[in-house]
Design an enzyme around this catalytic site. Structure first.
Site, PDB file in Angstrom:
ATOM      1  N   SER A  25      -6.889  -5.961  -6.038  1.00 53.41           N
ATOM      2  CA  SER A  25      -8.099  -6.720  -5.290  1.00 53.41           C
ATOM      3  C   SER A  25      -9.320  -6.726  -6.083  1.00 53.41           C
ATOM      4  CB  SER A  25      -8.143  -6.130  -3.886  1.00 53.41           C
ATOM      5  OG  SER A  25      -8.863  -4.814  -3.984  1.00 53.41           O
TER       6      SER A  25
ATOM      7  N   HIS B 249       2.415   3.185  -9.072  1.00 55.23           N
ATOM      8  CA  HIS B 249       2.297   1.869  -9.331  1.00 55.23           C
ATOM      9  C   HIS B 249       3.451   1.055  -9.929  1.00 55.23           C
ATOM     10  CE1 HIS B 249      -1.540   1.969  -7.244  1.00 55.23           C
ATOM     11  NE2 HIS B 249      -2.198   2.394  -8.395  1.00 55.23           N
TER      12      HIS B 249
ATOM     13  N   LEU C 223      12.386 -19.431  -5.447  1.00 57.31           N
ATOM     14  CA  LEU C 223      11.249 -18.801  -4.628  1.00 57.31           C
ATOM     15  C   LEU C 223      10.056 -18.927  -5.622  1.00 57.31           C
ATOM     16  CD1 LEU C 223      11.064 -15.532  -2.660  1.00 57.31           C
ATOM     17  CD2 LEU C 223       9.938 -15.505  -4.704  1.00 57.31           C
TER      18      LEU C 223
ATOM     19  N   ASP D 151       0.817  -1.139   0.060  1.00 59.28           N
ATOM     20  CA  ASP D 151      -0.164  -0.020  -0.057  1.00 59.28           C
ATOM     21  C   ASP D 151       0.760   1.313  -0.139  1.00 59.28           C
ATOM     22  OD1 ASP D 151      -2.131   1.475  -0.086  1.00 59.28           O
ATOM     23  OD2 ASP D 151      -2.833   1.018   2.093  1.00 59.28           O
ATOM     24  N   GLY D 152       0.195   2.331  -0.560  1.00 54.93           N
ATOM     25  CA  GLY D 152       1.160   3.683  -0.697  1.00 54.93           C
ATOM     26  C   GLY D 152       1.621   4.264  -1.773  1.00 54.93           C
ATOM     27  N   ASN D 153       1.393   3.459  -2.682  1.00 55.18           N
ATOM     28  CA  ASN D 153       1.732   3.977  -4.115  1.00 55.18           C
ATOM     29  C   ASN D 153       1.238   5.198  -4.561  1.00 55.18           C
ATOM     30  OD1 ASN D 153       2.950   1.454  -4.463  1.00 55.18           O
ATOM     31  ND2 ASN D 153       1.724   0.538  -5.839  1.00 55.18           N
TER      32      ASN D 153
HETATM   33  C1  FPP Z   1      -1.994   0.245  -3.092  1.00 54.85           C
HETATM   34  O1  FPP Z   1      -1.727   1.494  -3.156  1.00 54.85           O
HETATM   35  C2  FPP Z   1      -1.635  -0.514  -4.325  1.00 54.85           C
HETATM   36  C3  FPP Z   1      -2.284  -1.254  -5.237  1.00 54.85           C
HETATM   37  C4  FPP Z   1      -3.778  -1.244  -5.293  1.00 54.85           C
HETATM   38  C5  FPP Z   1      -1.831  -1.866  -6.554  1.00 54.85           C
HETATM   39  C6  FPP Z   1      -0.336  -2.596  -6.298  1.00 54.85           C
HETATM   40  C7  FPP Z   1       0.299  -2.839  -7.535  1.00 54.85           C
HETATM   41  C8  FPP Z   1       1.717  -2.744  -7.717  1.00 54.85           C
HETATM   42  C9  FPP Z   1       2.860  -2.536  -6.404  1.00 54.85           C
HETATM   43  C10 FPP Z   1       2.287  -2.834  -9.109  1.00 54.85           C
HETATM   44  C11 FPP Z   1       2.567  -4.497  -8.963  1.00 54.85           C
HETATM   45  C12 FPP Z   1       1.759  -4.688 -10.042  1.00 54.85           C
HETATM   46  C13 FPP Z   1       2.057  -6.008 -10.656  1.00 54.85           C
HETATM   47  C14 FPP Z   1       1.139  -6.456 -11.767  1.00 54.85           C
HETATM   48  C15 FPP Z   1       2.736  -7.263  -9.985  1.00 54.85           C
HETATM   49  P1  FPP Z   1      -2.701   2.596  -3.211  1.00 54.85           P
HETATM   50  O2  FPP Z   1      -2.897   3.120  -4.719  1.00 54.85           O
HETATM   51  O3  FPP Z   1      -3.816   2.151  -2.579  1.00 54.85           O
HETATM   52  O4  FPP Z   1      -1.805   3.507  -2.713  1.00 54.85           O
HETATM   53  P2  FPP Z   1      -2.311   5.013  -1.695  1.00 54.85           P
HETATM   54  O5  FPP Z   1      -2.835   4.299  -0.371  1.00 54.85           O
HETATM   55  O6  FPP Z   1      -1.572   5.835  -1.271  1.00 54.85           O
HETATM   56  O7  FPP Z   1      -3.595   5.744  -2.447  1.00 54.85           O
END
Ligand code: FPP
Length: 235
Positions: free
Chosen positions: A55, A27, A121, A10-12
């Site tokens: 999700s 992301h 892995l 989380d946190g992207n």
């Molecule tokens: C949550 O951060 C992150 C996601 C919903 C996507 C996670 C995906 C990746 C890390 C990319 C990897 C992808 C693949 C295909 C392996 P958020 O968007 O909810 O962040 P925020 O809470 O800061 O808004």
């Protein structure tokens, strides 16, 4: 050392916003982080890594972000699959594939096919996944197989769960400061140790992993049993 680590990345979005960039930019960096974390986990001898990439609820995000995440799968597979395969990583994808596009489905199939015999892995990518979905799909498949109510048990049902190829996670990590499970691995986290950090996923590195593993190592895992104190006098 945990055998199996499961991560809510989380946190992207916040990471990108702090840089005045669109969420998809976060992301994209998040994906680079996943690749680094795979190498790091493999080097530590961790056998299973399971990451929550999309999700069942993520469809509610703006169209631009959803299509950005889907596109990232295609980019990620074409950019990293060969390298991961060469490093012995076995890739598994869990989630409802019926709702994703043919292109994305093909990319995931290719990743699984190319790495199926690898012995390094095991990376499981949760994609269009939800813990409740998983339990329901397992029940449906068990019923379709003719498993009777009398035969239904924790063990028999778990064979139908999407993570049947892996032991239950030992360590659950969530980055980004929220303290919840968000419908991830509801069944399989029963005895996992939970570790939460404010670190935003794109910033997660080997030092952050050291902290998570140190916290794990300091926990007393009892699996519902009693604490065994070596200093306690025995009668
Ligand atoms: C949550 O951060 C992150 C996601 C919903 C996507 C996670 C995906 C990746 C890390 C990319 C990897 C992808 C693949 C295909 C392996 P958020 O968007 O909810 O962040 P925020 O809470 O800061 O808004």
């Amino acid at each position: 050392m945990p055998r199996h680590v499961a991560i809510v990345m989380d946190g992207n979005g916040r990471w990108a916003r702090r840089r005045f960039m669109p969420r998809v930019f976060g992301h994209k960096f998040g994906m680079e982080t996943v690749v680094r974390v795979i190498d790091d986990c493999a080097a530590r001898g961790i056998e299973y890594l399971t990451v929550y990439a999309f999700s069942s609820e993520n469809w509610k995000r703006p169209d631009e972000e959803v299509s950005g995440l889907m596109n990232l799968v295609l980019v990620g597979v074409s950019k990293y699959l060969t390298r991961l395969a060469k490093n012995g990583v076995r890739i598994k994808v869990m989630g409802d594939r019926s709702a994703v596009s043919e292109k994305v489905r093909q990319a995931w199939n290719e990743a699984e096919e190319l790495t199926r015999d690898n012995r390094g892995l095991t990376l499981t990518v949760a994609f269009n996944y939800g813990g409740r979905w998983d339990i329901v799909q397992a029940c449906k498949r068990a019923l379709a197989d003719g498993v009777s109510a009398a035969d239904l048990s924790e063990e028999s049902l778990s064979r139908y769960l999407a993570l049947a190829h892996a032991p239950d996670p030992d360590l659950f990590i969530r980055t980004g400061g929220e303290v919840r499970v968000s419908n991830f691995l509801l069944w399989q986290l029963a005895y996992a140790e939970f570790y939460f950090t404010d670190c935003l996923w794109p910033d997660f590195d080997a030092t952050e992993m050291d902290r998570a593993i140190a916290a794990f190592a300091g926990r007393d895992r009892r699996f519902g049993g009693v604490k065994t104190d070596p200093n306690e006098a025995t009668a």
